[in-house]
Design an enzyme around this catalytic site. Structure first.
Site, PDB file in Angstrom:
ATOM      1  N   THR A 142       0.837  -1.192   0.000  1.00 22.61           N
ATOM      2  CA  THR A 142       0.000   0.000   0.000  1.00 22.61           C
ATOM      3  C   THR A 142       0.875   1.246   0.000  1.00 22.61           C
ATOM      4  O   THR A 142       1.859   1.307   0.760  1.00 22.61           O
ATOM      5  CB  THR A 142      -0.904  -0.001   1.255  1.00 22.61           C
ATOM      6  N   SER A 143       0.542   2.228  -0.824  1.00 23.37           N
ATOM      7  CA  SER A 143       1.214   3.529  -0.869  1.00 23.37           C
ATOM      8  C   SER A 143       2.709   3.357  -1.142  1.00 23.37           C
ATOM      9  O   SER A 143       3.061   2.918  -2.230  1.00 23.37           O
ATOM     10  CB  SER A 143       0.915   4.283   0.439  1.00 23.37           C
ATOM     11  N   SER A 144       3.577   3.644  -0.175  1.00 23.94           N
ATOM     12  CA  SER A 144       5.004   3.420  -0.406  1.00 23.94           C
ATOM     13  C   SER A 144       5.261   1.950  -0.761  1.00 23.94           C
ATOM     14  O   SER A 144       6.106   1.641  -1.609  1.00 23.94           O
ATOM     15  CB  SER A 144       5.805   3.816   0.845  1.00 23.94           C
ATOM     16  N   TRP A 166      -1.397  -0.956  -4.419  1.00 25.70           N
ATOM     17  CA  TRP A 166      -2.530  -0.221  -3.859  1.00 25.70           C
ATOM     18  C   TRP A 166      -2.122   1.220  -3.598  1.00 25.70           C
ATOM     19  O   TRP A 166      -1.421   1.500  -2.623  1.00 25.70           O
ATOM     20  CB  TRP A 166      -3.015  -0.913  -2.581  1.00 25.70           C
TER      21      TRP A 166
END
Ligand SMILES: *[C@@H]1O[C@H](CO)[C@@H](O)[C@H](O)[C@H]1NC(C)=O
Length: 350
Positions: A142-144, A166
């Site tokens: 997720t994200s990073s 994501w």
């Protein structure tokens, strides 16, 4: 309205938007000395009691400010590992802000260093130490962690069968001197499909093997990593995979209300949630479906735990009886394979 009613109302409102995360049966274990680790990434692994044989592996990567432990308890992968028998590695980023290095030359290049090398080494360690099925290794985050998923798809296409990102950015979008790249984050770094594709291919120059299949997810209301990054990923990975950037299918309210899902052949898929923010709820079941693990079941133990007799009790020892007409004893072997000698007698043979 009483306090209880109000809290039930709030609870049910919460459950509408956020998938329920179930606790895993076991705990996260730290592994040191897993291989080359120039930046000091920490390795944590979740190995369920019952494994598929051989077990697939999912590398699940946290967001900035996150930790391995937070992604372990905040997503459903470990609980699903209990049910299906795969192994999960949760790497933990060494950076003080908890972000992954997705910007350095080293991390963006195969076996050149950076956080990505440590993660690749964890995968290699898991293949040799836990008997992981090297054809079924997957990355998600997720994200990073989604940015790192993009990085791994480009720099280590040889290790991964598929990825699921994501709320991330394309491979190389953060390239440069610092951990954060505002122009990219703000959705202002756009390139041609060819330029993005070249950048990803340059993650492992000369690589001619199969490419991982890849799916990406993003929310239209993401103001941390603006949605343009989703559309840039579509350009990049359709180019790398050599497929048209025009979808072969596109379904609205799929896989859930408010999302559209576009398939670009069988190897690339883009999922876009209208009104969804950067805090996108991870849908672990959909990720497993993309990885082809939905129907995986534990069995055989993958060399880790002795197999259990489906009828209860323990399995037969080597040369013991394991079947035959009228036989009520074990039908599995602790060692060797159950082979039929005749209608009345099966035996565990090496
Ligand atoms: C898929 O369909 C939705 C709804 O019609 C549309 O907004 C979106 O642009 C389409 N996606 C692609 C990649 O064509």
């Amino acid at each position: 309205m009483g306090f209880l009613n109000l809290s039930l109302l709030l609870l049910s409102a919460f459950l509408v938007n956020v998938p329920v995360v179930r606790a895993a049966a076991g705990t996260l274990q730290q592994v040191s000395n897993f291989g080359k680790n120039p930046t000091g990434v920490q390795m944590f692994v979740y190995r369920p009691a019952r494994l598929a044989s051989p077990p697939p592996l999912i590398v699940a990567m946290h967001y900035c400010t996150g930790t391995a432990q937070a992604y372990f308890t905040g997503t459903n992968y470990a609980n699903l590992a209990d049910q299906k028998g795969f192994i999960v590695i949760y790497p933990d980023a060494p950076d003080s802000g908890g972000c992954w290095d997705v910007h350095s030359d080293a991390t963006l290049k195969h076996d050149a260093g950076g956080d990505s090398l440590a993660i690749a080494e964890m995968v290699r360690y898991a293949i040799t130490t836990y008997g992981v099925d090297k054809t079924r290794v997957f990355a998600t985050g997720t994200s990073s962690g989604a940015m790192m998923t993009n990085v791994l798809m480009g720099a280590y296409p040889d290790l991964f069968a598929a990825g699921s990102a994501w709320a991330g950015v394309p491979f190389g979008c953060f390239a440069g001197p610092s951990m954060w790249q505002s122009q990219c984050a703000n959705g202002q770094l756009t390139k041609t499909a060819q330029a993005w594709g070249d950048q990803a291919r340059n993650g492992y120059p000369g690589y001619t093997g199969a490419r991982p299949k890849f799916q990406t997810w993003h929310g239209s209301a993401d103001t941390t990593l603006y949605p343009q990054n989703f559309f840039e990923q579509i350009k990049q990975w359709t180019n790398v995979l050599g497929v048209s950037a025009t979808p072969t299918s596109n379904s609205t309210n799929t896989p859930v209300s408010g999302y559209w899902r576009a398939n670009f052949g069988s190897q690339f898929q883009a999922n876009y949630g209208n009104g969804v923010t950067h805090n996108i709820p991870v849908r672990a079941d959909d990720v497993l479906a993309w990885f082809g693990l939905s129907n995986l079941t534990p069995g055989g133990g993958g060399g880790e735990t002795p197999p259990t007799n489906p009828g209860g009790g323990t399995c037969a020892a080597l040369y013991g009886q394991c079947g035959g007409s009228g036989w009520a004893g074990p039908t599995c072997c602790t060692s060797g394979t159950c082979k039929s000698s005749n209608q009345w007698y099966s035996q565990c043979l090496p």
